[in-house]
Motif scaffolding. Structure first.
Motif, mmCIF file in Angstrom:
data_model
loop_
_atom_site.group_PDB
_atom_site.id
_atom_site.type_symbol
_atom_site.label_atom_id
_atom_site.label_comp_id
_atom_site.label_asym_id
_atom_site.label_seq_id
_atom_site.Cartn_x
_atom_site.Cartn_y
_atom_site.Cartn_z
ATOM 1 N N GLU A 34 5.004 11.555 -3.033
ATOM 2 C CA GLU A 34 3.983 10.703 -2.431
ATOM 3 C C GLU A 34 4.386 10.271 -1.031
ATOM 4 O OE1 GLU A 34 3.861 10.380 -6.837
ATOM 5 O OE2 GLU A 34 5.406 10.274 -5.307
ATOM 6 N N ALA A 35 5.677 9.975 -0.879
ATOM 7 C CA ALA A 35 6.163 9.552 0.428
ATOM 8 C C ALA A 35 6.045 10.688 1.432
ATOM 9 C CB ALA A 35 7.611 9.075 0.324
ATOM 10 N N GLU B 236 -5.169 1.758 -0.062
ATOM 11 C CA GLU B 236 -4.986 2.067 -1.470
ATOM 12 C C GLU B 236 -6.060 2.981 -2.009
ATOM 13 O OE1 GLU B 236 -1.735 0.976 -1.709
ATOM 14 O OE2 GLU B 236 -2.253 0.401 -3.736
ATOM 15 N N LEU C 273 1.343 10.272 8.656
ATOM 16 C CA LEU C 273 1.847 9.393 9.708
ATOM 17 C C LEU C 273 2.224 10.190 10.949
ATOM 18 C CD1 LEU C 273 2.349 6.295 9.746
ATOM 19 C CD2 LEU C 273 4.757 6.799 9.284
ATOM 20 N N ARG D 134 2.230 4.418 15.147
ATOM 21 C CA ARG D 134 3.149 4.288 14.010
ATOM 22 C C ARG D 134 3.898 2.969 14.073
ATOM 23 N NH1 ARG D 134 6.428 9.860 14.971
ATOM 24 N NH2 ARG D 134 4.652 11.160 15.490
ATOM 25 N N ASN E 277 0.850 -1.180 0.000
ATOM 26 C CA ASN E 277 0.000 0.000 0.000
ATOM 27 C C ASN E 277 0.894 1.241 0.000
ATOM 28 O OD1 ASN E 277 0.825 0.474 2.715
ATOM 29 N ND2 ASN E 277 -0.767 -0.944 3.417
ATOM 30 N N ARG E 278 0.301 2.370 0.049
ATOM 31 C CA ARG E 278 1.089 3.612 -0.057
ATOM 32 C C ARG E 278 2.057 3.746 1.113
ATOM 33 N NH1 ARG E 278 -2.707 8.543 -0.599
ATOM 34 N NH2 ARG E 278 -0.710 9.615 -0.834
ATOM 35 N N ARG F 287 5.090 1.343 0.711
ATOM 36 C CA ARG F 287 5.986 1.797 -0.365
ATOM 37 C C ARG F 287 6.775 3.024 0.067
ATOM 38 N NH1 ARG F 287 1.478 0.269 -3.819
ATOM 39 N NH2 ARG F 287 0.738 2.426 -3.838
ATOM 40 N N ALA F 288 6.111 3.876 0.841
ATOM 41 C CA ALA F 288 6.817 5.076 1.296
ATOM 42 C C ALA F 288 7.910 4.734 2.297
ATOM 43 C CB ALA F 288 5.816 6.053 1.922
ATOM 44 N N GLU G 107 3.782 12.912 1.524
ATOM 45 C CA GLU G 107 2.381 12.956 1.958
ATOM 46 C C GLU G 107 2.101 11.890 3.004
ATOM 47 O OE1 GLU G 107 -0.220 12.652 -1.357
ATOM 48 O OE2 GLU G 107 0.788 14.220 -2.498
ATOM 49 N N VAL G 108 2.610 10.714 2.749
ATOM 50 C CA VAL G 108 2.382 9.622 3.688
ATOM 51 C C VAL G 108 3.003 9.941 5.036
ATOM 52 C CG1 VAL G 108 2.933 7.201 4.186
ATOM 53 C CG2 VAL G 108 2.214 7.864 1.877
ATOM 54 N N PHE G 109 4.241 10.424 5.009
ATOM 55 C CA PHE G 109 4.907 10.732 6.270
ATOM 56 C C PHE G 109 4.185 11.860 7.014
ATOM 57 C CE2 PHE G 109 9.036 9.166 4.169
ATOM 58 C CZ PHE G 109 8.773 7.865 4.572
ATOM 59 N N GLN H 68 10.537 6.666 11.880
ATOM 60 C CA GLN H 68 9.127 6.907 12.216
ATOM 61 C C GLN H 68 8.984 7.536 13.598
ATOM 62 O OE1 GLN H 68 6.295 3.876 9.800
ATOM 63 N NE2 GLN H 68 6.612 3.493 11.951
ATOM 64 N N ILE I 28 -4.528 5.746 2.894
ATOM 65 C CA ILE I 28 -3.147 5.338 2.629
ATOM 66 C C ILE I 28 -2.991 3.830 2.711
ATOM 67 C CG2 ILE I 28 -0.808 5.401 3.597
ATOM 68 C CD1 ILE I 28 -1.374 8.318 4.348
ATOM 69 N N LEU I 29 -3.619 3.248 3.713
ATOM 70 C CA LEU I 29 -3.439 1.821 3.932
ATOM 71 C C LEU I 29 -4.306 0.963 3.020
ATOM 72 C CD1 LEU I 29 -3.277 1.826 7.834
ATOM 73 C CD2 LEU I 29 -1.375 1.695 6.222
ATOM 74 N N VAL J 131 -5.683 5.907 -2.987
ATOM 75 C CA VAL J 131 -5.104 6.520 -4.179
ATOM 76 C C VAL J 131 -3.856 5.738 -4.547
ATOM 77 C CG1 VAL J 131 -4.114 8.616 -5.165
ATOM 78 C CG2 VAL J 131 -5.946 8.781 -3.462
ATOM 79 N N ASP J 132 -3.805 5.275 -5.714
ATOM 80 C CA ASP J 132 -2.635 4.540 -6.163
ATOM 81 C C ASP J 132 -1.588 5.503 -6.702
ATOM 82 O OD1 ASP J 132 -1.934 1.979 -5.907
ATOM 83 O OD2 ASP J 132 -3.381 1.224 -7.383
ATOM 84 N N TYR J 133 -0.377 5.084 -6.602
ATOM 85 C CA TYR J 133 0.655 5.871 -7.247
ATOM 86 C C TYR J 133 1.778 4.929 -7.670
ATOM 87 C CZ TYR J 133 4.124 5.594 -3.570
ATOM 88 O OH TYR J 133 5.052 5.165 -2.689
#
Lengths: 490, 161
Positions: free
Chosen positions: B96-97, B156, B104, B112, A4-5, A8-9, B99-101, B28, B153-154, B158-160
């Motif tokens: 994208e990462a 999916e 998070l 986390r 999942n995102r 991957r991140a 955004e995820v971080f 994290q 995020i978890l 939005v895919d990238y």
């Protein structure tokens, strides 16, 4: 890893090569700091005993494989094959011990062990499943779809026993057996506990431990756990039996050390003991000073105390010619022997902290100050053999074999930087030394006059000028006289 | 005699195999590369100071636990900032990462860690409970709440690529 995102991140966060190099360099200095760790910070719990006993299983003494060199016997000290003595071929094999794992690399295979002319390995091109292959690259055979937990295989009665890594991830321990030709895979037994490990297979019984999760201690420097249950179960999965009730309270520990001649030798911390005093061995292992050592008949009808353990932990080796050889890790560590009933204790050599000892032809082999030594079984004639440096804890069992009056061994030359190693040999009387392969990172085994080993990685330079070690997808063989080196591609 | 040779193979093995994992957990928890590296380095030094671990599963669990604790200790240090944004200070993170971080970073640290162990390391809830020294119900609760907050995020959303 789920996809999942998030995964991957976070997958993009990695340790840099520079960082790894720096940590390895700094960590290499760490053992010198053992003395700085106050014993009181360690919890009262037998740690060395378990690690040492694992090593004990690995290196259980001496055996010979006649005829491998065209009539010239090859005598392997470590646990590559039990031909001479029973135990039903049950033992930890060369490389099955976790510390024997090679560095993480991009090889398509990961050697597990070498036994009876077969190289057992994880096939990374086939989901890490278990394979075997002749060391010349022929007769490749798939044995199981399973990934083997901790790279530990146990051989008995033509079967290979193992725990699957998948069961570990599911929160338990499921043990299977498969015939050595890859047929007949079947589940033997399952334990719901996370940590379960086979110690011996003997006379149709599997002897194993369960490490109860209740034992896991939360402390500032991490987890620890103890063995709370010692059991046996038939190799067909029936008749699970508790071996002894000596110690089952939290933090108590029972540890099977040997199964020989109808007796089980084990150590136990007794319930309710207090004021346990611990010290730290030079190798960093905790030494419990109040662990008693017992022998109990396999049918439970008789039990004796071998040693009260008040002066220090013992490392028990095998019983040879009526003597039980051991290392006493007490105040003044020493190599000793005693009768299997605990009588006639005799000191053979002082200042010995080795966790591996082998008895062969009237000599006891061991490591001392990271050197290979031997002493007569009567305690006379102690001498150093060769010039190589040995890991006091784990190296001997997988890196020493004897043939034609020479002791062949895998060692670290003092002048070489890590991870450089050599395969060398020394006359059994210590009079002559020679190197027969100077490019090894791991000794695999000996077969038909050839010595097989994993080569050193190729040193390359990264874009930023850093050294990078790249491993090759091959193994090497060299004749035992050091000639005719060949690369074998899988 | 160089006693450090005793452990050279072991530490090299462990660093090569688990440095990335330790770094991810540390990142994290601390939110930046420099602190993460400090933590990771201390974790491996601690590893060298302790008795032998019994198997790889135990070693891995030990590393996770110690890393989490080490991050906690770091947080306690007076020079540490009280709040550390997980703003993606890693070298050249993908947008994208980042955004995820950022998402998070809005979660409590324990959430986390559970997310990481469950989704990245594939541990089960009982296993995570053992490693972190928490009750299964607690871990399960954290996981449920974290899932709700990171649903897109978890799952999916939005895919990238």
């Amino acid at each position: 890893m789920k996809n999942n995102r998030y995964t991957r991140a976070i997958d993009g966060v990695r340790a840099t090569e520079e960082f790894k190099e720096r940590v390895i360099e700094r960590a290499a200095e760490a053992p010198a700091r053992f003395a700085e760790i106050p014993a009181k910070k360690k919890r009262p719990f037998v740690k060395w005993g378990f690690a040492g006993t694992l090593a004990a299983v690995v290196m259980l003494a001496v055996f010979s494989v006649p005829g491998l060199l065209g009539g010239e016997p090859v005598i392997k000290l470590p646990g590559v094959a039990h031909v001479e003595r029973p135990f039903e071929d049950s033992f930890y094999l060369n490389g099955c011990f976790p510390s024997g794992a090679i560095y993480i690399d991009n090889r398509d295979f990961d050697v597990i062990c070498f036994r009876d002319g077969w190289l057992y390995y994880e096939n990374r091109l086939d989901k890490d499943s278990l394979y075997k292959i002749r060391p010349d690259g022929t007769e490749k055979t798939k044995l199981s779809n399973d990934k083997i937990r901790d790279k530990r295989l146990y051989f008995a009665d033509g079967w290979i026993y193992y725990a699957s890594a998948a069961s570990l991830m599911a929160g338990g321990s499921t043990f299977y057996k498969v015939r050595e030709d890859g047929t007949g895979r079947i589940q033997v037994f399952h334990e719901t506990e996370y940590y379960t490990g086979i110690k011996f297979i003997s006379d149709g019984w599997i002897y194993y431990h369960i490490m109860n999760d209740e034992i896991i201690i939360l402390e500032s420097d991490g987890l620890s756990y103890g063995i709370t249950g010692a059991y046996k179960i038939r190799t067909d999965g029936t008749e699970k039996t508790k071996i002894t009730d000596d110690a089952y309270e939290a933090h108590d520990e029972i540890n099977i050390l040997l199964v020989e001649d109808g007796w089980i030798y084990y150590s136990a911390r007794i319930s309710g003991q207090t004021n346990i005093i611990f010290s730290i061995s030079p190798q960093g292992g905790l030494i419990a000073e109040s662990t008693a050592y017992y022998a109990v008949r396999t049918d439970g009808t008789e039990k004796i105390m071998l040693h009260d353990g008040k002066d220090g932990a013992l490392f028990l080796s095998r019983i040879v010619d009526g003597w039980l050889y051991y290392v006493d890790h007490g105040g003044s560590p020493k190599l000793c022997k005693m009768r299997p009933d605990g009588t006639e204790r005799t000191v053979l050599a002082n200042d010995v902290r080795s966790s591996e000892i082998y008895v062969l032809d009237g000599w006891v082999y061991y490591s001392k100050n990271a050197r290979l030594f031997r002493v007569g079984t009567d305690g006379t004639g102690e001498m150093q053999l060769g010039n190589g440096l040995f890991n006091n804890l784990y190296n001997l069992y997988e890196h020493v074999f004897i043939s034609d009056g020479w002791i062949h061994y895998y060692y670290q030359p003092e002048s070489f930087p890590n991870p450089m190693r050599e395969l060398g040999k020394t006359r059994i009387d210590g009079t002559e030394n020679a190197v027969f392969a100077d490019d090894a990172t791991r000794f695999i085994g000996v077969e038909d006059g050839w010595v097989y080993y994993l080569g050193q990685p190729t040193l390359k330079e990264s874009k930023n000028g850093k050294k990078v070690y790249v491993y090759q997808d091959s193994i090497y063989k060299v004749r035992i006289d050091g000639t005719d080196k060949q690369e074998i591609k899988f | 005699m160089n006693e450090s040779l005793v452990h050279d193979d072991f530490i090299q093995n462990m660093v090569m195999q688990y440095a990335d994992m330790v770094m991810r957990i540390a990142f994290q928890n601390t939110g930046n590369q420099a602190d993460a590296e400090d933590v990771a380095q201390e974790v491996f030094l601690k590893l060298m100071r302790r008795p032998a671990l019994n198997d790889e599963a135990h070693a891995k669990a030990w590393l996770i636990r110690v890393t989490v604790n080490q991050c906690r200790d770091l947080k306690k240090s007076f020079w540490q900032r009280q709040t550390v944004p997980l703003s993606g200070q890693w070298r050249e993170p993908q947008p994208e990462a980042r955004e995820v971080f950022a998402e998070l970073a809005k979660l409590p640290r324990d959430y986390r860690n559970v997310i990481y162990l469950y989704y990245y390391e594939d541990y089960t809830v009982p296993e995570i409970a053992k490693i972190l020294g928490r009750k299964e119900n607690t871990v399960s609760s954290w996981l449920t709440r974290a899932r709700k907050r990171l649903k897109q995020i978890l799952e999916e959303g939005v895919d990238y690529i």
